[in-house]
Design an enzyme around this catalytic site. Structure first.
Site, PDB file in Angstrom:
ATOM      1  N   SER A 277     -18.227   4.844  -4.172  1.00  0.00           N
ATOM      2  CA  SER A 277     -18.710   3.715  -4.014  1.00  0.00           C
ATOM      3  C   SER A 277     -19.359   3.520  -2.488  1.00  0.00           C
ATOM      4  CB  SER A 277     -19.185   3.764  -5.376  1.00  0.00           C
ATOM      5  OG  SER A 277     -18.044   2.774  -5.676  1.00  0.00           O
ATOM      6  N   HIS A 307     -14.552   8.631 -10.259  1.00  0.00           N
ATOM      7  CA  HIS A 307     -14.658   7.930  -9.385  1.00  0.00           C
ATOM      8  C   HIS A 307     -14.924   6.982 -11.005  1.00  0.00           C
ATOM      9  CE1 HIS A 307     -15.172   4.443  -7.588  1.00  0.00           C
ATOM     10  NE2 HIS A 307     -16.615   4.516  -7.057  1.00  0.00           N
ATOM     11  N   HIS A 353      -4.214   7.463  -9.359  1.00  0.00           N
ATOM     12  CA  HIS A 353      -5.616   6.591  -8.486  1.00  0.00           C
ATOM     13  C   HIS A 353      -5.169   6.766  -6.460  1.00  0.00           C
ATOM     14  CE1 HIS A 353      -7.032   2.805  -6.156  1.00  0.00           C
ATOM     15  NE2 HIS A 353      -7.940   3.058  -7.157  1.00  0.00           N
ATOM     16  N   ARG A 362      -5.982  -5.194 -12.071  1.00  0.00           N
ATOM     17  CA  ARG A 362      -8.042  -4.570 -12.654  1.00  0.00           C
ATOM     18  C   ARG A 362      -7.287  -4.708 -14.405  1.00  0.00           C
ATOM     19  NH1 ARG A 362     -10.793  -1.470  -9.246  1.00  0.00           N
ATOM     20  NH2 ARG A 362      -9.130  -0.062  -9.575  1.00  0.00           N
ATOM     21  N   ASP A 408      -9.992   1.807 -15.193  1.00  0.00           N
ATOM     22  CA  ASP A 408     -10.890   2.058 -16.250  1.00  0.00           C
ATOM     23  C   ASP A 408      -9.907   2.621 -18.017  1.00  0.00           C
ATOM     24  OD1 ASP A 408     -12.751   2.199 -14.418  1.00  0.00           O
ATOM     25  OD2 ASP A 408     -11.906   4.425 -13.948  1.00  0.00           O
TER      26      ASP A 408
HETATM   27  C1  LIG Z   1      -7.887   9.148  -9.371  1.00  0.00           C
HETATM   28  C2  LIG Z   1      -7.355  10.349  -9.467  1.00  0.00           C
HETATM   29  C3  LIG Z   1      -9.592  10.736  -8.833  1.00  0.00           C
HETATM   30  C4  LIG Z   1      -7.249  10.076  -8.115  1.00  0.00           C
HETATM   31  O1  LIG Z   1      -6.475  11.344  -6.766  1.00  0.00           O
HETATM   32  P1  LIG Z   1      -5.433  12.119  -5.492  1.00  0.00           P
HETATM   33  O2  LIG Z   1      -5.085  10.977  -4.903  1.00  0.00           O
HETATM   34  O3  LIG Z   1      -5.976  13.490  -5.952  1.00  0.00           O
HETATM   35  O4  LIG Z   1      -3.803  12.215  -6.770  1.00  0.00           O
HETATM   36  P2  LIG Z   1      -2.783  12.566  -6.467  1.00  0.00           P
HETATM   37  O5  LIG Z   1      -2.344  12.892  -5.037  1.00  0.00           O
HETATM   38  O6  LIG Z   1      -1.934  11.786  -7.202  1.00  0.00           O
HETATM   39  O7  LIG Z   1      -2.961  14.135  -7.164  1.00  0.00           O
HETATM   40  C5  LIG Z   1      -1.943  15.041  -7.247  1.00  0.00           C
HETATM   41  C6  LIG Z   1      -1.822  15.973  -8.515  1.00  0.00           C
HETATM   42  O8  LIG Z   1      -1.409  15.256  -9.525  1.00  0.00           O
HETATM   43  C7  LIG Z   1      -2.888  14.849 -10.536  1.00  0.00           C
HETATM   44  N1  LIG Z   1      -3.511  14.091 -11.289  1.00  0.00           N
HETATM   45  C8  LIG Z   1      -4.079  13.181 -10.565  1.00  0.00           C
HETATM   46  N2  LIG Z   1      -3.489  12.079 -11.913  1.00  0.00           N
HETATM   47  C9  LIG Z   1      -3.445  13.083 -12.464  1.00  0.00           C
HETATM   48  C10 LIG Z   1      -3.830  12.315 -14.139  1.00  0.00           C
HETATM   49  N3  LIG Z   1      -4.370  11.283 -14.234  1.00  0.00           N
HETATM   50  N4  LIG Z   1      -4.274  13.510 -15.362  1.00  0.00           N
HETATM   51  C11 LIG Z   1      -3.608  14.899 -14.769  1.00  0.00           C
HETATM   52  N5  LIG Z   1      -3.273  14.831 -13.215  1.00  0.00           N
HETATM   53  C12 LIG Z   1      -3.526  14.149 -12.433  1.00  0.00           C
HETATM   54  C13 LIG Z   1      -4.222  15.532  -9.747  1.00  0.00           C
HETATM   55  O9  LIG Z   1      -5.400  16.083 -10.544  1.00  0.00           O
HETATM   56  C14 LIG Z   1      -3.631  16.892  -8.056  1.00  0.00           C
HETATM   57  O10 LIG Z   1      -3.413  17.650  -9.303  1.00  0.00           O
HETATM   58  P3  LIG Z   1      -3.252  18.666  -8.228  1.00  0.00           P
HETATM   59  O11 LIG Z   1      -2.927  19.479  -6.726  1.00  0.00           O
HETATM   60  O12 LIG Z   1      -3.642  20.287  -9.387  1.00  0.00           O
HETATM   61  O13 LIG Z   1      -4.832  19.049  -7.369  1.00  0.00           O
HETATM   62  C15 LIG Z   1      -6.955  10.911  -9.925  1.00  0.00           C
HETATM   63  O14 LIG Z   1      -5.362  10.475 -10.232  1.00  0.00           O
HETATM   64  C16 LIG Z   1      -7.775  11.452 -11.130  1.00  0.00           C
HETATM   65  O15 LIG Z   1      -7.563  12.320 -11.392  1.00  0.00           O
HETATM   66  N6  LIG Z   1      -7.604  10.541 -12.307  1.00  0.00           N
HETATM   67  C17 LIG Z   1      -8.345  10.228 -13.868  1.00  0.00           C
HETATM   68  C18 LIG Z   1      -9.508  10.204 -13.697  1.00  0.00           C
HETATM   69  C19 LIG Z   1      -9.184   8.788 -13.240  1.00  0.00           C
HETATM   70  O16 LIG Z   1      -8.913   7.649 -13.208  1.00  0.00           O
HETATM   71  N7  LIG Z   1     -10.031   8.322 -12.085  1.00  0.00           N
HETATM   72  C20 LIG Z   1     -10.563   6.681 -11.684  1.00  0.00           C
HETATM   73  C21 LIG Z   1      -9.902   5.756 -10.916  1.00  0.00           C
HETATM   74  S1  LIG Z   1     -10.270   4.154 -10.992  1.00  0.00           S
END
Ligand SMILES: CC(C)(COP(=O)(O)OP(=O)(O)OC[C@H]1O[C@@H](n2cnc3c(N)ncnc32)[C@H](O)[C@@H]1OP(=O)(O)O)[C@@H](O)C(=O)NCCC(=O)NCCS
Length: 471
Positions: A277, A307, A353, A362, A408
């Site tokens: 965002s 997000h 994250h 947070r 979150d």
């Molecule tokens: C926030 C988020 C998008 C960050 O993504 P990112 O920087 O790509 O995270 P990573 O580098 O740790 O990801 C590596 C792998 O772990 C997975 N992973 C990361 N967080 C995960 C979670 N909470 N549950 C399951 N799998 C997760 C990713 O989907 C990715 O899988 P892939 O290689 O098969 O695509 C991710 O942690 C997520 O999807 N979290 C859940 C949604 C959420 O809470 N979002 C709010 C963020 S403030």
């Protein structure tokens, strides 16, 4: 709720807006009369030249210093770790979490003015801090609170634009549409059409930004009342501060909920510049799109499930868990449930994250709020149980870089406790608070004369050829 009662409530709100509108010019006049010491715009005017010099010096003396290497992984991996943005209002440390102008969340809780001794920080104080880098006095915060009240007049066409959408439209769609409709009043757009000089861009950007920050709680609460409370809108109470008034317009007058809203708006306001965002707002504004256009774009990014929508997803996830296993789910049942979700190819919302590598501060301050105000709430206890179980499982999964909870994972159960149970609305609250951070930086973008953002993109063919040559 009958159609007629709804219409009458809305027209009352609108006629009040018209009355307020006639007061608007006199309120603005009074603001102009307030001492420069307490006027945010005057303070900024003093600060801007020295920051312009600072940036000019950096560029002249160190413009060619390398900030790191960009690997192919980074280029195809969502630009993780590429230092490619200037964002003054906050900085995120992977281990320690967010600092607003150098202050951690616990420090903000200690030093920013509160509604009462020992209370949560007032969002107005945080806004002052984000914009000036200085801790405001109580007098400055009170003056800013009044200024925002004076600016919180939402034109009638905004309500009509929202009303044109079906009630079933997602709250974020209705909210972003309302923000787009606010754009009609942009002072930046008018000034640009009238040929304003570059050196003055920040001034109408400031006006738009403060108006937007003042008006988004009104638009957001209108959306809430429209969807969930039969259209019975609640007018502002100008005896209240920004956070408490937002809570009031939503329909929640419990002092603890008001405190929660102050904390919520403060901690969700900014998370440096690279998140979807903030980055979107900054990118769009770099084309000299005004703050309304830029912030509406930012909201559309916030509405994505990876997000800002994650706060909605967390509560829905927890409710589905309770439906299946009840509130007293055992640790073993919880582990099985988490694995089942992961094995079906889903993420666990509220964990992980893009930058953080430890538990989000947070999350921790919301946990402390819960321990203080609602320790026995069954959903809070479930969130605590998830805190014990999920990180270990995500670590076992092997690929997750940060197994710890993010902001979150906690916000929904707090809101739920005080009666704001409609999970689909939660991202709108996040959006209101993000206006503080994104708009503060937009003002500085224009004050510092930051240019159009235009990174280089490449094709797979380009990458293959480059790698072949480098080998
Ligand atoms: C926030 C988020 C998008 C960050 O993504 P990112 O920087 O790509 O995270 P990573 O580098 O740790 O990801 C590596 C792998 O772990 C997975 N992973 C990361 N967080 C995960 C979670 N909470 N549950 C399951 N799998 C997760 C990713 O989907 C990715 O899988 P892939 O290689 O098969 O695509 C991710 O942690 C997520 O999807 N979290 C859940 C949604 C959420 O809470 N979002 C709010 C963020 S403030």
């Amino acid at each position: 709720m009958s159609f007629f009662r709804t219409v009458s409530a809305l027209s009352k709100l609108r006629s009040r807006a018209v009355q307020q509108s006639s007061l608007y010019s006199s309120v603005r006049w009074l603001q102009i009369q307030s001492s420069p010491e307490q006027d945010l715009r005057s303070q900024l005017k003093e600060l801007i030249p020295e920051q312009q010099e600072r940036l000019k010096k950096l560029k002249a003396e160190h413009g060619k210093v390398q900030l790191g290497n960009i690997t192919l992984d980074m280029a195809i991996g969502g630009m993780r770790g590429v230092p490619g943005l200037l964002w003054e209002t906050s900085l995120l440390d992977p281990d320690e979490g967010i600092r607003f102008r150098g202050l951690s969340i616990p420090e903000c809780q200690r030093v920013l003015p509160a509604a009462f001794s020992g209370g949560e920080p007032l969002p107005e104080g945080l806004l002052w801090l984000l914009l000036t880098g200085k801790i405001p006095t109580q007098g400055q915060v009170d003056a800013l609170s009044k200024e925002l009240q004076g600016r919180a007049i939402v034109p009638d066409h905004v309500y009509k634009a929202i009303d044109a959408l079906p009630l079933t439209a997602h709250p974020m769609t209705q909210f972003a549409s309302g923000v787009m409709a606010l754009q009609v009043q942009s002072e930046f757009q008018k000034a640009y059409e009238n040929g304003i000089s570059k050196a003055k861009y920040w001034e109408p950007t400031y006006e738009d930004s403060l108006n937007l920050i003042a008006q988004v709680p009104v638009v957001a609460s209108y959306v809430y009342r429209r969807i969930y409370k039969g259209g019975k809108a609640i007018p502002a109470d100008n005896s209240l501060d920004y956070g408490a008034n937002f809570s009031h317009m939503l329909g929640f007058d419990d002092p603890k909920m008001q405190e929660l809203m102050r904390l919520y708006v403060t901690i969700h306001s900014d998370h440096e510049g690279g998140n979807v965002s903030a980055h979107t707002g900054h990118l769009v504004a770099s084309a000299l799109s005004d703050p309304y256009l830029s912030f509406a774009a930012a909201l559309n990014g916030l509405a994505g499930p990876l997000h800002g929508l994650a706060n909605q997803e967390v509560l829905l996830w927890i409710k589905a868990l309770v439906d299946e296993h009840g509130e007293n789910v055992t640790t073993e049942e919880l582990k099985d449930y988490v694995w089942k979700k992961l094995n079906s190819g889903k993420v666990i919302p509220g964990f992980g994250h893009g930058v953080l590598r430890k538990t989000d501060p947070r999350y921790m301050c919301q946990r402390e709020f819960a321990l203080k105000h609602l320790p026995d709430d069954p959903l809070f206890q479930l969130v605590s149980k998830l805190f014990e179980v999920v990180p270990q499982i995500l670590t076992e999964l092997g690929k997750v870089k940060n197994p710890w909870p993010n902001v979150d994972a906690h916000s929904g159960v707090l809101l739920h406790h005080f009666g704001l149970t409609e999970a689909k609305y939660y991202t709108v609250l996040f959006g209101v608070s993000r206006s503080l951070g994104i708009c503060s930086q937009l003002i500085w973008d224009r004050a510092l004369g930051l240019p159009l953002e235009r990174p280089k993109s490449v094709t797979m063919e380009w990458l293959e050829a480059f790698c072949k040559k480098a080998a």
